[in-house]
Design a protein around this motif. Structure first.
Motif, mmCIF file in Angstrom:
data_model
loop_
_atom_site.group_PDB
_atom_site.id
_atom_site.type_symbol
_atom_site.label_atom_id
_atom_site.label_comp_id
_atom_site.label_asym_id
_atom_site.label_seq_id
_atom_site.Cartn_x
_atom_site.Cartn_y
_atom_site.Cartn_z
ATOM 1 N N GLN A 200 0.599 -1.229 -0.500
ATOM 2 C CA GLN A 200 0.022 -0.214 0.153
ATOM 3 C C GLN A 200 0.812 1.267 -0.093
ATOM 4 O OE1 GLN A 200 -2.895 -1.761 -0.317
ATOM 5 N NE2 GLN A 200 -2.118 -2.988 0.195
ATOM 6 N N LEU A 201 0.874 2.213 -0.892
ATOM 7 C CA LEU A 201 0.957 3.463 -0.743
ATOM 8 C C LEU A 201 0.422 4.787 -0.520
ATOM 9 C CD1 LEU A 201 3.583 2.264 -3.997
ATOM 10 C CD2 LEU A 201 4.250 1.948 -1.426
ATOM 11 N N PHE A 202 1.157 5.093 -0.259
ATOM 12 C CA PHE A 202 0.613 6.750 -0.372
ATOM 13 C C PHE A 202 1.196 7.741 -1.045
ATOM 14 C CE2 PHE A 202 -0.064 11.861 1.160
ATOM 15 C CZ PHE A 202 -1.821 11.484 0.794
ATOM 16 N N LEU A 203 0.905 8.938 -2.241
ATOM 17 C CA LEU A 203 1.733 9.578 -3.276
ATOM 18 C C LEU A 203 2.115 10.536 -2.534
ATOM 19 C CD1 LEU A 203 3.840 9.668 -5.597
ATOM 20 C CD2 LEU A 203 1.631 10.045 -7.220
ATOM 21 N N GLY A 204 2.886 11.020 -2.216
ATOM 22 C CA GLY A 204 3.268 12.511 -1.097
ATOM 23 C C GLY A 204 3.632 13.282 -1.756
ATOM 24 N N PRO A 205 3.957 14.421 -0.638
ATOM 25 C CA PRO A 205 4.978 15.526 -1.629
ATOM 26 C C PRO A 205 5.857 15.882 -1.231
ATOM 27 C CG PRO A 205 2.586 16.328 -0.166
ATOM 28 C CD PRO A 205 2.579 14.585 -0.432
ATOM 29 N N ASP A 206 6.036 14.945 0.025
ATOM 30 C CA ASP A 206 7.148 14.490 0.478
ATOM 31 C C ASP A 206 7.227 14.185 1.455
ATOM 32 O OD1 ASP A 206 9.612 16.025 0.905
ATOM 33 O OD2 ASP A 206 9.723 17.191 1.987
ATOM 34 N N ALA A 207 8.251 13.789 2.592
ATOM 35 C CA ALA A 207 8.437 12.501 3.335
ATOM 36 C C ALA A 207 8.919 11.314 2.581
ATOM 37 C CB ALA A 207 7.334 13.047 4.440
ATOM 38 N N ALA A 208 9.337 11.167 1.992
ATOM 39 C CA ALA A 208 9.721 9.651 1.324
ATOM 40 C C ALA A 208 10.208 8.737 2.305
ATOM 41 C CB ALA A 208 10.428 9.782 -0.430
ATOM 42 N N GLY A 209 9.422 7.303 1.935
ATOM 43 C CA GLY A 209 9.980 6.395 3.089
ATOM 44 C C GLY A 209 9.454 6.262 4.032
ATOM 45 N N LEU A 210 8.682 7.084 4.827
ATOM 46 C CA LEU A 210 8.086 7.524 5.685
ATOM 47 C C LEU A 210 6.571 6.374 5.726
ATOM 48 C CD1 LEU A 210 7.108 9.525 8.532
ATOM 49 C CD2 LEU A 210 5.516 9.879 7.712
ATOM 50 N N LYS A 211 6.776 5.846 6.978
ATOM 51 C CA LYS A 211 5.995 4.182 6.872
ATOM 52 C C LYS A 211 5.157 4.380 8.427
ATOM 53 C CE LYS A 211 9.585 1.668 4.935
ATOM 54 N NZ LYS A 211 8.781 1.283 4.046
ATOM 55 N N ILE A 212 3.729 4.348 8.330
ATOM 56 C CA ILE A 212 2.730 4.110 8.257
ATOM 57 C C ILE A 212 1.259 2.982 8.771
ATOM 58 C CG2 ILE A 212 2.100 6.576 9.310
ATOM 59 C CD1 ILE A 212 0.322 6.677 7.430
ATOM 60 N N TYR A 213 1.129 3.061 9.795
ATOM 61 C CA TYR A 213 0.647 1.647 9.613
ATOM 62 C C TYR A 213 -2.042 2.546 10.093
ATOM 63 C CZ TYR A 213 3.904 -1.443 10.558
ATOM 64 O OH TYR A 213 4.631 -2.826 10.579
ATOM 65 N N GLN A 214 -2.191 1.732 8.956
ATOM 66 C CA GLN A 214 -3.715 1.926 9.779
ATOM 67 C C GLN A 214 -3.830 0.900 9.433
ATOM 68 O OE1 GLN A 214 -6.336 3.363 5.822
ATOM 69 N NE2 GLN A 214 -7.300 4.473 7.277
ATOM 70 N N GLY A 215 -4.647 0.595 10.740
ATOM 71 C CA GLY A 215 -5.054 -0.860 11.486
ATOM 72 C C GLY A 215 -4.018 -1.399 11.727
ATOM 73 N N ASP A 216 -3.612 -2.404 10.598
ATOM 74 C CA ASP A 216 -2.606 -3.943 10.659
ATOM 75 C C ASP A 216 -2.468 -3.247 9.234
ATOM 76 O OD1 ASP A 216 -5.060 -4.707 9.182
ATOM 77 O OD2 ASP A 216 -4.749 -7.430 10.298
ATOM 78 N N VAL A 217 -2.251 -2.440 8.688
ATOM 79 C CA VAL A 217 -1.955 -2.489 7.212
ATOM 80 C C VAL A 217 -0.884 -1.203 7.202
ATOM 81 C CG1 VAL A 217 -2.711 -1.444 4.871
ATOM 82 C CG2 VAL A 217 -4.342 -2.565 6.305
ATOM 83 N N LEU A 218 0.361 -1.462 6.733
ATOM 84 C CA LEU A 218 1.508 -1.212 6.981
ATOM 85 C C LEU A 218 1.479 -0.180 5.189
ATOM 86 C CD1 LEU A 218 4.059 0.163 7.638
ATOM 87 C CD2 LEU A 218 5.263 -2.056 5.849
ATOM 88 N N ILE A 219 1.428 1.302 5.513
ATOM 89 C CA ILE A 219 1.801 2.282 4.066
ATOM 90 C C ILE A 219 2.430 3.064 4.053
ATOM 91 C CG2 ILE A 219 0.084 4.070 3.441
ATOM 92 C CD1 ILE A 219 -1.982 3.276 4.625
ATOM 93 N N THR A 220 3.600 3.134 2.594
ATOM 94 C CA THR A 220 4.583 3.376 3.022
ATOM 95 C C THR A 220 4.122 5.487 1.953
ATOM 96 O OG1 THR A 220 5.357 0.923 2.672
ATOM 97 C CG2 THR A 220 7.053 3.242 1.957
ATOM 98 N N VAL A 221 5.003 6.105 2.374
ATOM 99 C CA VAL A 221 4.976 7.638 1.411
ATOM 100 C C VAL A 221 5.714 7.269 0.536
ATOM 101 C CG1 VAL A 221 5.254 9.947 2.129
ATOM 102 C CG2 VAL A 221 3.740 8.401 3.110
ATOM 103 N N ILE A 222 5.406 7.243 -0.638
ATOM 104 C CA ILE A 222 6.696 7.873 -1.911
ATOM 105 C C ILE A 222 6.163 8.981 -2.214
ATOM 106 C CG2 ILE A 222 7.239 5.287 -1.875
ATOM 107 C CD1 ILE A 222 5.082 5.927 -4.664
ATOM 108 N N THR A 223 6.964 9.575 -3.432
ATOM 109 C CA THR A 223 6.830 10.369 -4.095
ATOM 110 C C THR A 223 6.967 10.783 -5.585
ATOM 111 O OG1 THR A 223 9.254 11.298 -3.892
ATOM 112 C CG2 THR A 223 7.998 12.269 -1.671
ATOM 113 N N ALA A 224 6.404 11.711 -5.840
ATOM 114 C CA ALA A 224 6.677 11.704 -7.175
ATOM 115 C C ALA A 224 8.604 11.337 -8.018
ATOM 116 C CB ALA A 224 6.501 12.871 -7.844
#
Length: 160
Positions: free
Chosen positions: A102-126
């Motif tokens: 699961q990925l969140f395409l964000g404006p910054d903070a690439a590599g940040l990892k968060i959990y929504q419940g038990d799902v790991l979401i990794t922030v990536i950038t363009a």
């Protein structure tokens, strides 16, 4: 998954990271300016090393602060198939071996990892190769990137 709640989790994580970085920067500054760290001779570099650390910590604080402002000002829009994947979209990828991420395409903070419940979401950038290749794609599209000389293929399985 809800991308508004993911955005809120990212902001909360950046607030915590900023607090930690500010405390580390303050500690490094106090160490660098403490009277015991005044150089007694040209070979005594403890104060100099501490000042380098303080400068690095101050840069880290500013980077996190800038990321936090970008996320606080990010307005999320519903996924639009005509535009394809854009910054602010939450998506699922399936690798050729069947693994999901699961990925969140964000404006910054690439590599940040968060959990929504038990799902790991990794922030990536363009700015990352994967992020660049995802821009404009939609569900069912394939994305290929080269990682360490190895070509890897992913399928976009869900976008919101």
């Amino acid at each position: 998954m809800n991308k508004q709640s993911v955005l809120e989790l990212i902001i909360a994580r950046l607030v915590v990271d900023l607090d930690v970085a500010q405390r580390a920067a303050q500690t490094a500054y106090e160490t660098a300016t403490h009277e015991e760290n005044i150089a007694e001779n040209k070979y005594d570099t403890l104060g100099l090393e501490a000042s380098y650390l303080a400068a690095g910590q101050a840069r880290r604080v500013e980077e996190i602060r800038q990321s936090l402002v970008l996320y606080q000002n990010l307005s999320l829009r519903p996924f639009d198939e005509q535009r394809g994947i854009q910054i602010g979209d939450l998506l699922s990828l399936e690798a050729g071996n069947g693994s999901q991420q699961q990925l969140f395409l964000g404006p910054d903070a690439a590599g940040l990892k968060i959990y929504q419940g038990d799902v790991l979401i990794t922030v990536i950038t363009a700015r990352a190769p994967l992020g660049q290749n995802l821009l404009g794609k939609a569900e069912g599209d394939a994305v290929e990137i080269t990682i360490n000389g190895s070509r890897q293929s992913f399928e976009v399985t869900h976008v919101m």
